[in-house]
Design a protein around this motif. Structure first.
Motif, PDB file in Angstrom:
ATOM      1  N   SER A  44       0.805  -1.289   0.219  1.00 45.02           N
ATOM      2  CA  SER A  44       0.018  -0.032   0.174  1.00 45.02           C
ATOM      3  C   SER A  44       0.791   1.159   0.016  1.00 45.02           C
ATOM      4  CB  SER A  44      -0.880   0.138   1.149  1.00 45.02           C
ATOM      5  OG  SER A  44      -0.276   0.242   2.520  1.00 45.02           O
ATOM      6  N   SER A  45       2.125   1.268   0.751  1.00 39.26           N
ATOM      7  CA  SER A  45       2.867   2.284   0.701  1.00 39.26           C
ATOM      8  C   SER A  45       3.459   2.482  -0.761  1.00 39.26           C
ATOM      9  CB  SER A  45       3.933   2.154   1.734  1.00 39.26           C
ATOM     10  OG  SER A  45       4.863   1.278   1.049  1.00 39.26           O
ATOM     11  N   GLY A  46       3.672   1.690  -1.505  1.00 37.46           N
ATOM     12  CA  GLY A  46       3.954   1.792  -2.857  1.00 37.46           C
ATOM     13  C   GLY A  46       3.156   2.279  -3.607  1.00 37.46           C
ATOM     14  N   ILE A  47       1.921   1.906  -3.579  1.00 33.93           N
ATOM     15  CA  ILE A  47       0.575   2.628  -4.223  1.00 33.93           C
ATOM     16  C   ILE A  47       0.538   3.716  -3.983  1.00 33.93           C
ATOM     17  CG2 ILE A  47      -1.940   2.213  -4.672  1.00 33.93           C
ATOM     18  CD1 ILE A  47      -1.253  -0.778  -4.188  1.00 33.93           C
ATOM     19  N   ILE A  48       0.532   4.348  -2.763  1.00 37.19           N
ATOM     20  CA  ILE A  48       0.373   5.672  -2.252  1.00 37.19           C
ATOM     21  C   ILE A  48       1.285   6.565  -3.115  1.00 37.19           C
ATOM     22  CG2 ILE A  48       0.476   7.232  -0.422  1.00 37.19           C
ATOM     23  CD1 ILE A  48      -1.056   4.989   1.166  1.00 37.19           C
ATOM     24  N   GLN A  49       2.534   5.975  -2.961  1.00 37.63           N
ATOM     25  CA  GLN A  49       3.621   6.959  -3.439  1.00 37.63           C
ATOM     26  C   GLN A  49       3.611   7.023  -5.103  1.00 37.63           C
ATOM     27  OE1 GLN A  49       7.201   4.767  -2.080  1.00 37.63           O
ATOM     28  NE2 GLN A  49       7.175   5.731  -0.267  1.00 37.63           N
ATOM     29  N   ARG A  50       3.218   6.010  -5.560  1.00 41.36           N
ATOM     30  CA  ARG A  50       2.865   6.121  -7.282  1.00 41.36           C
ATOM     31  C   ARG A  50       1.672   6.939  -7.337  1.00 41.36           C
ATOM     32  NH1 ARG A  50       3.672   0.356  -7.542  1.00 41.36           N
ATOM     33  NH2 ARG A  50       1.502   0.186  -7.371  1.00 41.36           N
ATOM     34  N   ASN A  51       0.639   6.875  -6.678  1.00 41.08           N
ATOM     35  CA  ASN A  51      -0.465   7.788  -6.917  1.00 41.08           C
ATOM     36  C   ASN A  51      -0.103   9.363  -6.620  1.00 41.08           C
ATOM     37  OD1 ASN A  51      -2.215   5.855  -7.563  1.00 41.08           O
ATOM     38  ND2 ASN A  51      -3.066   5.862  -5.852  1.00 41.08           N
ATOM     39  N   ALA A  52       0.723   9.622  -5.529  1.00 42.77           N
ATOM     40  CA  ALA A  52       1.256  10.898  -5.068  1.00 42.77           C
ATOM     41  C   ALA A  52       2.011  11.385  -6.218  1.00 42.77           C
ATOM     42  CB  ALA A  52       1.965  10.836  -3.945  1.00 42.77           C
ATOM     43  N   ALA A  53       2.837  10.729  -7.097  1.00 44.44           N
ATOM     44  CA  ALA A  53       3.672  11.134  -8.084  1.00 44.44           C
ATOM     45  C   ALA A  53       2.894  11.460  -9.150  1.00 44.44           C
ATOM     46  CB  ALA A  53       4.794  10.104  -8.220  1.00 44.44           C
ATOM     47  N   ASP A  54       1.921  10.716  -9.632  1.00 44.59           N
ATOM     48  CA  ASP A  54       0.962  10.748 -10.532  1.00 44.59           C
ATOM     49  C   ASP A  54       0.276  12.228 -10.327  1.00 44.59           C
ATOM     50  OD1 ASP A  54       1.681   8.532 -11.840  1.00 44.59           O
ATOM     51  OD2 ASP A  54      -0.012   7.543 -11.336  1.00 44.59           O
TER      52      ASP A  54
END
Length: 63
Positions: A44-54
């Motif tokens: 979930s932390s990886g998903i959150i970081q990708r979404n934040a970058a997007d």
């Protein structure tokens, strides 16, 4: 007259099968729960970081 007490050797306690099974299963389940929590956190932390970058890229390019 006092009777002499014979010391009996303590034999190792066998315990019930139910206690042995519970003693085996509980640590295994606890370890599995910890592993699942760590996995969920990392994924979930990886998903959150990708979404934040997007979102960051979208904000920068939309100006």
């Amino acid at each position: 007259m006092k009777k002499d007490k014979v010391k009996k050797q303590k034999q190792p306690r066998a315990g019930s099968i139910k206690a042995k099974i519970i003693g085996t299963i509980v640590p295994i389940v606890a370890i599995l729960i910890v592993v699942m929590i760590v996995l969920a956190y990392t994924i979930s932390s990886g998903i959150i970081q990708r979404n934040a970058a997007d979102v960051r890229e979208f904000i920068i390019f939309s100006r």
